[in-house]
Design a protein around this motif. Structure first.
Motif, mmCIF file in Angstrom:
data_model
loop_
_atom_site.group_PDB
_atom_site.id
_atom_site.type_symbol
_atom_site.label_atom_id
_atom_site.label_comp_id
_atom_site.label_asym_id
_atom_site.label_seq_id
_atom_site.Cartn_x
_atom_site.Cartn_y
_atom_site.Cartn_z
ATOM 1 N N PHE A 153 5.725 3.524 -2.420
ATOM 2 C CA PHE A 153 6.312 2.551 -1.494
ATOM 3 C C PHE A 153 7.755 2.279 -1.888
ATOM 4 O O PHE A 153 8.166 2.549 -3.019
ATOM 5 C CB PHE A 153 5.508 1.242 -1.458
ATOM 6 C CG PHE A 153 5.342 0.572 -2.795
ATOM 7 C CD1 PHE A 153 6.312 -0.283 -3.283
ATOM 8 C CD2 PHE A 153 4.216 0.800 -3.560
ATOM 9 C CE1 PHE A 153 6.172 -0.892 -4.509
ATOM 10 C CE2 PHE A 153 4.062 0.191 -4.798
ATOM 11 C CZ PHE A 153 5.042 -0.660 -5.270
ATOM 12 N N ASN A 154 8.523 1.748 -0.915
ATOM 13 C CA ASN A 154 9.918 1.370 -1.141
ATOM 14 C C ASN A 154 10.057 -0.143 -1.017
ATOM 15 O O ASN A 154 9.298 -0.785 -0.280
ATOM 16 C CB ASN A 154 10.843 2.040 -0.122
ATOM 17 C CG ASN A 154 10.910 3.547 -0.310
ATOM 18 O OD1 ASN A 154 10.601 4.067 -1.375
ATOM 19 N ND2 ASN A 154 11.322 4.250 0.724
ATOM 20 N N ILE A 155 11.048 -0.690 -1.720
ATOM 21 C CA ILE A 155 11.313 -2.130 -1.648
ATOM 22 C C ILE A 155 12.799 -2.355 -1.362
ATOM 23 O O ILE A 155 13.662 -1.738 -1.983
ATOM 24 C CB ILE A 155 10.936 -2.856 -2.957
ATOM 25 C CG1 ILE A 155 9.447 -2.681 -3.276
ATOM 26 C CG2 ILE A 155 11.291 -4.343 -2.879
ATOM 27 C CD1 ILE A 155 9.014 -3.308 -4.590
ATOM 28 N N HIS A 156 13.059 -3.240 -0.395
ATOM 29 C CA HIS A 156 14.414 -3.722 -0.106
ATOM 30 C C HIS A 156 14.393 -5.239 -0.261
ATOM 31 O O HIS A 156 13.360 -5.874 -0.030
ATOM 32 C CB HIS A 156 14.843 -3.371 1.321
ATOM 33 C CG HIS A 156 14.693 -1.917 1.661
ATOM 34 N ND1 HIS A 156 15.574 -0.950 1.219
ATOM 35 C CD2 HIS A 156 13.757 -1.267 2.396
ATOM 36 C CE1 HIS A 156 15.193 0.235 1.674
ATOM 37 N NE2 HIS A 156 14.094 0.067 2.395
ATOM 38 N N PRO A 202 0.822 -1.213 0.000
ATOM 39 C CA PRO A 202 0.000 0.000 0.000
ATOM 40 C C PRO A 202 0.854 1.260 0.000
ATOM 41 O O PRO A 202 2.082 1.192 0.111
ATOM 42 C CB PRO A 202 -0.800 -0.121 1.303
ATOM 43 C CG PRO A 202 0.046 -0.961 2.186
ATOM 44 C CD PRO A 202 0.807 -1.897 1.288
ATOM 45 N N LYS A 203 0.196 2.396 -0.107
ATOM 46 C CA LYS A 203 0.903 3.675 -0.096
ATOM 47 C C LYS A 203 1.654 3.862 1.218
ATOM 48 O O LYS A 203 1.205 3.413 2.258
ATOM 49 C CB LYS A 203 -0.079 4.830 -0.286
ATOM 50 C CG LYS A 203 -0.619 4.950 -1.690
ATOM 51 C CD LYS A 203 -1.499 6.178 -1.808
ATOM 52 C CE LYS A 203 -2.026 6.313 -3.225
ATOM 53 N NZ LYS A 203 -2.857 7.507 -3.396
ATOM 54 N N ASN A 204 2.774 4.558 1.134
ATOM 55 C CA ASN A 204 3.592 4.912 2.304
ATOM 56 C C ASN A 204 4.020 3.695 3.110
ATOM 57 O O ASN A 204 3.938 3.694 4.334
ATOM 58 C CB ASN A 204 2.847 5.916 3.195
ATOM 59 C CG ASN A 204 2.516 7.182 2.435
ATOM 60 O OD1 ASN A 204 3.348 7.709 1.692
ATOM 61 N ND2 ASN A 204 1.298 7.667 2.584
ATOM 62 N N SER A 205 4.444 2.646 2.422
ATOM 63 C CA SER A 205 4.897 1.444 3.110
ATOM 64 C C SER A 205 6.283 1.042 2.605
ATOM 65 O O SER A 205 6.775 1.569 1.615
ATOM 66 C CB SER A 205 3.902 0.294 2.889
ATOM 67 O OG SER A 205 3.886 -0.078 1.526
ATOM 68 N N THR A 206 6.895 0.107 3.331
ATOM 69 C CA THR A 206 8.191 -0.451 2.943
ATOM 70 C C THR A 206 8.027 -1.962 2.845
ATOM 71 O O THR A 206 7.603 -2.606 3.802
ATOM 72 C CB THR A 206 9.273 -0.126 3.994
ATOM 73 O OG1 THR A 206 9.307 1.292 4.189
ATOM 74 C CG2 THR A 206 10.639 -0.597 3.529
ATOM 75 N N PHE A 207 8.353 -2.512 1.680
ATOM 76 C CA PHE A 207 8.188 -3.944 1.434
ATOM 77 C C PHE A 207 9.560 -4.602 1.339
ATOM 78 O O PHE A 207 10.479 -4.063 0.722
ATOM 79 C CB PHE A 207 7.400 -4.161 0.137
ATOM 80 C CG PHE A 207 7.248 -5.601 -0.248
ATOM 81 C CD1 PHE A 207 6.491 -6.466 0.519
ATOM 82 C CD2 PHE A 207 7.874 -6.097 -1.380
ATOM 83 C CE1 PHE A 207 6.353 -7.799 0.174
ATOM 84 C CE2 PHE A 207 7.747 -7.419 -1.740
ATOM 85 C CZ PHE A 207 6.980 -8.278 -0.963
ATOM 86 N N PHE A 208 9.693 -5.779 1.958
ATOM 87 C CA PHE A 208 10.950 -6.520 1.940
ATOM 88 C C PHE A 208 10.746 -7.793 1.124
ATOM 89 O O PHE A 208 10.050 -8.714 1.555
ATOM 90 C CB PHE A 208 11.408 -6.843 3.364
ATOM 91 C CG PHE A 208 11.756 -5.609 4.153
ATOM 92 C CD1 PHE A 208 13.052 -5.109 4.158
ATOM 93 C CD2 PHE A 208 10.776 -4.921 4.860
ATOM 94 C CE1 PHE A 208 13.366 -3.957 4.861
ATOM 95 C CE2 PHE A 208 11.086 -3.768 5.568
ATOM 96 C CZ PHE A 208 12.385 -3.281 5.561
#
Length: 199
Positions: free
Chosen positions: A165-168, A76-82
């Protein structure tokens, strides 16, 4: 009398065909409104960019899950996904409910870059999408720019930095995938002991 009944037959026939065409047209119209092509273009573009970045770094399975139409899971918006490395989940036969829960547990409810994660304190907790359970920043090495979450190394920091969102990338899942853990049902994830980080 029979003649008068036959006179009405063409009118009934034409009326029934007209109603049939209207019904079919309405059904096609309503179905086309619910098709996956109607997903907003901005979400689709973000998903395509994110999946391309994942594929380029070797996260093929997670990229495929994000690229489905509609996506199996989309941060979702404003989240960080790993994203989890393929090698860590490739040979496991995970039920769909578990996989979706796992991806939610790998999503922080705040949008964080690697630099922002490095500025946190070791032992801090961050809230995830999975029932607001926490994940712990178990190791932070600022000089080496290394972070472990639930003892799992972030292998590909800042893999995708988007507006929403950001992804690492991480080497493995934040929780065990052993069968006995799965037998615990929907409450298979235990929050680690850590101090809560306040924004």
């Amino acid at each position: 009398m029979a003649y008068s009944c036959w006179c009405w037959f063409p009118i009934y026939f034409i009326a029934s065909i007209t109603l049939g065409v209207i019904a079919i047209t309405s059904a096609i119209h309503s179905n086309s409104k619910n098709t996956p092509q109607e997903i907003p273009s901005q979400t689709h573009t973000l998903s395509s960019n994110a999946t391309q970045a994942l594929k380029n770094s070797g996260f093929i399975l997670i990229a495929d899950l994000l690229h489905r139409s509609p996506p199996f899971f989309l941060p979702p918006k404003n989240s960080t996904f790993f994203a989890i490395k393929d090698s860590a989940i490739k040979n496991t036969s995970l039920p769909l409910w578990f996989l979706k829960s796992l991806l939610r547990y790998h999503t922080f409810t705040t949008k964080l870059t690697m630099e922002e994660l490095l500025n946190k304190s070791q032992g801090d907790c961050v809230t995830t999408l999975f029932r607001e359970k926490n994940a712990s920043l178990t190791k932070i090495e600022t000089l080496q720019k290394r972070i472990e979450i639930n003892n799992v190394l972030i292998s590909n920091p800042d893999l995708f930095l988007g507006e929403e969102f950001n992804i690492h990338g991480v080497l493995g899942p934040f929780t065990s995938l052993q069968r006995e853990v799965l037998q615990g049902g929907s409450d298979f994830i235990r929050s680690p002991n850590c101090r809560l980080f306040k924004n």
